[in-house]
Design an enzyme around this catalytic site. Structure first.
Site, PDB file in Angstrom:
ATOM      1  N   ASP A 266       0.861  -1.182   0.000  1.00  0.00           N
ATOM      2  CA  ASP A 266       0.000   0.000   0.000  1.00  0.00           C
ATOM      3  C   ASP A 266       0.898   1.233   0.000  1.00  0.00           C
ATOM      4  OD1 ASP A 266      -3.121   0.636   0.843  1.00  0.00           O
ATOM      5  OD2 ASP A 266      -1.685   2.186   1.444  1.00  0.00           O
ATOM      6  N   LEU A 267       0.615   2.163  -0.929  1.00  0.00           N
ATOM      7  CA  LEU A 267       1.485   3.337  -1.033  1.00  0.00           C
ATOM      8  C   LEU A 267       1.153   4.329   0.070  1.00  0.00           C
ATOM      9  CD1 LEU A 267       1.327   3.888  -4.881  1.00  0.00           C
ATOM     10  CD2 LEU A 267       3.037   2.636  -3.561  1.00  0.00           C
ATOM     11  N   ASP A 309      -4.394   2.478  -4.637  1.00  0.00           N
ATOM     12  CA  ASP A 309      -2.922   2.473  -4.578  1.00  0.00           C
ATOM     13  C   ASP A 309      -2.436   1.201  -3.887  1.00  0.00           C
ATOM     14  OD1 ASP A 309      -3.860   3.064  -2.100  1.00  0.00           O
ATOM     15  OD2 ASP A 309      -2.434   4.663  -1.670  1.00  0.00           O
TER      16      ASP A 309
END
Ligand code: C2E
Ligand code: CA
Ligand code: CA
Length: 663
Positions: A266-267, A309
């Site tokens: 996960d960004l 994302d």
């Protein structure tokens, strides 16, 4: 013009129809040896029966020349009849042309030669020559039937002059022969023409079907790739990821011996960039991220974009945890390299949760959920870090599920209780109200902290029932208090998002006879955010009764000033996270000071939570804070103890004139 056009059409090679040309070429190549056999054997037979009558030139030399001609035509088809010929359309068309001209020339030569022999032959031999020539011509034309032009040319060129020749002979037998042959020739021409056309049509149809089939195949491939591919990054999508994972798990043993693991990346910081620079920039950033991922992940690693994302990773040879951590750290480092996308540069981070396949009990979904759980902890504990699902996580999940089970079956009236924590005012640090805090003592699990069971109740959808039970209990206790004390009561997100719950709470308050003006409802930012309009409606409804609204845990969530401006708030509760460093850390002090000032300006009360020491109390007092809550004054107490605490505090001040807490 018309007959010319008709004939030119009949004798045309459809050179633009490549597939037809190939089909004709292949068929003729196949039948060429038979054609050669028929024409050459009839040639030999005619030459043989004419020997002794006709000169050697006609019975040996010419037949030999014709035989060589036959061979040349036959040889015209000796180029390989494989797919490679399909690649040279020009070559095929020229071979077909050659065939047509070749058989036409051959036909002409044969008819000249045969009629020349006639002059030397007796009647019987003449009839034999005619029979041999006619049958061999008609038979050989069948070998050319797929190339209509060649078949028609061959038949017409040999048969028409021959029939004319017989007709003009004025010999009754030969005239009858001419009539019969004319009939047979007409039929053969008709059939050859029809068959040739049908063959062309069938080839066309086959070609169309082939094209349609290819189109359908292309479409279905396209569909498959749309269904399984993320259109933005070109990576596999969530669906393909789960299908692949399910496959690996199902065909298990091989993969888990080597070590199957699932990762979710996960960004960190993507949302902000997306908000500030817009979705186009966000999209390009995601494309860059996916490029980086595919460039560092190769071998037995499968990458997919799960949505937003979030990226999924399947590792097929994760032999040990250490190897996974190294891989994870490499990924996170790659995410941290600054991005230069278009006209801006950006910094991102990545959090990664990994779960290794457990042969005893994991299916694909469970494995994925474990990775998700690890990700959740990676984000919480160490931003930008890697977390591998471990024993502790497994234990916590197990505990959660048993908590869920017990809570679902709990007798809320019996098992739930409340404690009350005093809220004090600064002038004399006397109690002005109490916050009701829920407690659950499960007969099987024992005491469970509210952070855990409130969350579980929300997840299980029983929080509304729990809130009603707690409010009733709180009001029963609050009714025992002097009128100067107010009750602060916590509401959860699902409470304020339901109009029915609001009505229910109002009916409980009315039934209790407690003055709603003495109730403060505490709500958090996150609970307002999920549905702002509905939250606003509920809060206004509560306010219309005279109740007050406090924004709880301010500073922990998004701390958006917009909520403070737009919501009908009376109080703001500063989260205890800010208070711990207040007397030592200048930044914390500055933030708290700014928030206190803001509350002053907005004319709303500011309550500082989590005051634990005298120095914190002093520092906050100096900043102008006037309402406090925390262990320094009192821990949450049983109802009777809480009341006794407040009354004793008052009594001491009245008797001795001394303040209980001195700044
Ligand atoms: P909260 O609403 O922020 O409640 C304050 C929490 O801080 C309480 O924890 C309280 O015991 C603790 N606290 C108070 N003073 C201090 C201090 O000086 N130092 C420290 N370290 N902690 C202090 P508690 O009772 O464990 O409750 C935790 C959370 O559970 C609450 O946070 C609230 O979000 C939720 N909760 C508790 N009761 C209810 C309820 O009846 N309904 C709902 N919806 N949530 C509740
Ligand atoms: Ca609270
Ligand atoms: Ca709080």
């Amino acid at each position: 013009m018309y007959p010319l056009g008709f004939f030119s059409k009949i004798f045309q090679i459809e050179k633009d129809n490549h597939l037809l040309c190939v089909a004709q070429y292949n068929s003729i190549s196949l039948l060429a040896p038979l054609f050669f056999l028929i024409v050459s054997s009839s040639l030999a037979a005619i030459a043989f029966i004419s020997m002794g009558y006709a000169p050697v030139f006609l019975t040996i030399v010419i037949p030999l020349v014709l035989l060589v001609g036959d061979l040349i035509i036959f040889n015209g088809f000796l180029i390989p009849r494989s797919d490679s010929s399909v690649a040279y359309p020009q070559l095929i068309v020229s071979r077909l042309h050659m065939t047509v001209w070749g058989v036409a020339g051959l036909g002409m030569a044969r008819i000249f030669w045969a009629t020349s022999l006639f002059a030397y032959a007796d009647r019987e031999t003449q009839e034999l020559i005619v029979a041999l020539l006619a049958t061999s011509t008609l038979g050989a034309s069948l070998c050319l039937i797929h190339l209509r032009v060649a078949a028609l040319a061959f038949v017409a060129i040999v048969m028409v002059p021959m029939i004319a020749f017989l007709w003009l002979s004025d010999i009754a037998v030969l005239v009858i022969l001419a009539i019969v042959l004319a009939l047979v020739t007409a039929v053969v021409i008709y059939v050859a023409n029809r068959y040739g056309l049908d063959f062309a049509r069938m080839t066309m149809q086959r070609q169309e079907m082939e094209i349609k089939r290819a189109e359908a195949e292309h479409l279905s491939k396209l569909n498959m790739s749309i269904a399984n591919q993320d259109s933005l990054t070109g990576l596999a999508n969530r669906r393909a990821f789960m299908a692949h994972l399910q496959d690996l798990v199902k065909n298990g043993s091989a993969s888990w011996e080597e070590g199957l693991a699932v990762g979710i990346l996960d960004l960190d910081g993507f949302k902000q960039i997306n908000d500030v620079y817009g979705h186009m920039a966000g999209d390009r950033l995601l494309q860059e991220v996916s490029k980086r991922l595919t460039s560092i992940l190769f071998g037995k690693v499968f990458v997919a974009r799960m949505g937003g994302d979030e990226f999924g990773i399947i590792v097929n040879d994760a032999r040990c945890e250490k190897q996974l951590v190294i891989l994870g750290e490499r990924i996170c480092r790659a995410m941290q390299v600054p991005y230069k996308v278009g006209g801006f540069s950006a910094n991102l981070g990545g959090s990664l949760g990994f779960a290794r396949w457990d042969s005893n009990n994991d299916n694909a979904e469970e494995l994925f959920e474990k990775a998700d759980y690890a990700l959740y902890h990676a984000k919480g504990n160490s931003r930008g870090g890697v977390m591998i699902f471990n024993e502790k996580h497994a234990h916590a999940i197990k505990q959660n599920s048993s908590i869920d089970r017990r809570l679902q079956n709990a007798d809320l009236e019996d098992e739930m209780s409340l404690v009350f924590q005093p809220i004090v005012a600064s002038e004399n640090a006397n109690t002005i109200g109490f916050e009701a805090l829920a407690r659950w003592r499960s007969p099987i699990l024992g005491s469970i902290p509210p952070d855990i069971f409130i969350g579980a109740a929300e997840r299980l959808g029983i929080i509304n029932r729990l809130t009603s039970v707690l409010l009733k209990k709180a009001l029963i206790e609050a009714k025992k208090w002097p009128e100067s004390f107010y009750l602060s009561f916590n509401l959860s997100m699902q409470d304020i998002s339901s109009h029915e719950v609001m009505l229910k709470l109002v009916s409980i308050i009315k039934a209790s006879g407690f003055d709603p003006k003495r109730i403060t409802f505490e709500v958090t930012e996150t609970s307002i955010m999920s549905d702002c309009d509905r939250a606003m409606e509920s809060l206004n409804f509560l306010k219309s009764l005279g109740a007050k609204i406090a924004l709880d845990d301010f500073g922990t969530g998004y701390s958006s000033l917009a909520y403070i401006r737009d919501m009908p708030l009376d109080k703001l509760k500063l989260d205890r996270a800010f208070i711990s460093g207040i007397d030592t850390d200048e930044n914390s002090a500055a933030i708290v000071q700014a928030m206190i000032n803001m509350c002053w300006n907005l004319k709303i009360d500011c309550i500082v939570e989590g005051v634990e020491t005298r120095s914190q109390f002093k520092a906050l007092g100096a900043m102008g804070c006037n309402i406090f809550q925390g262990y320094y004054f009192s821990r949450p107490l049983e109802s009777d103890d809480a009341l006794a605490f407040a009354l004793t505090q008052r009594a001491i001040e009245e008797v001795s004139g001394e303040k209980f807490y001195v700044m």
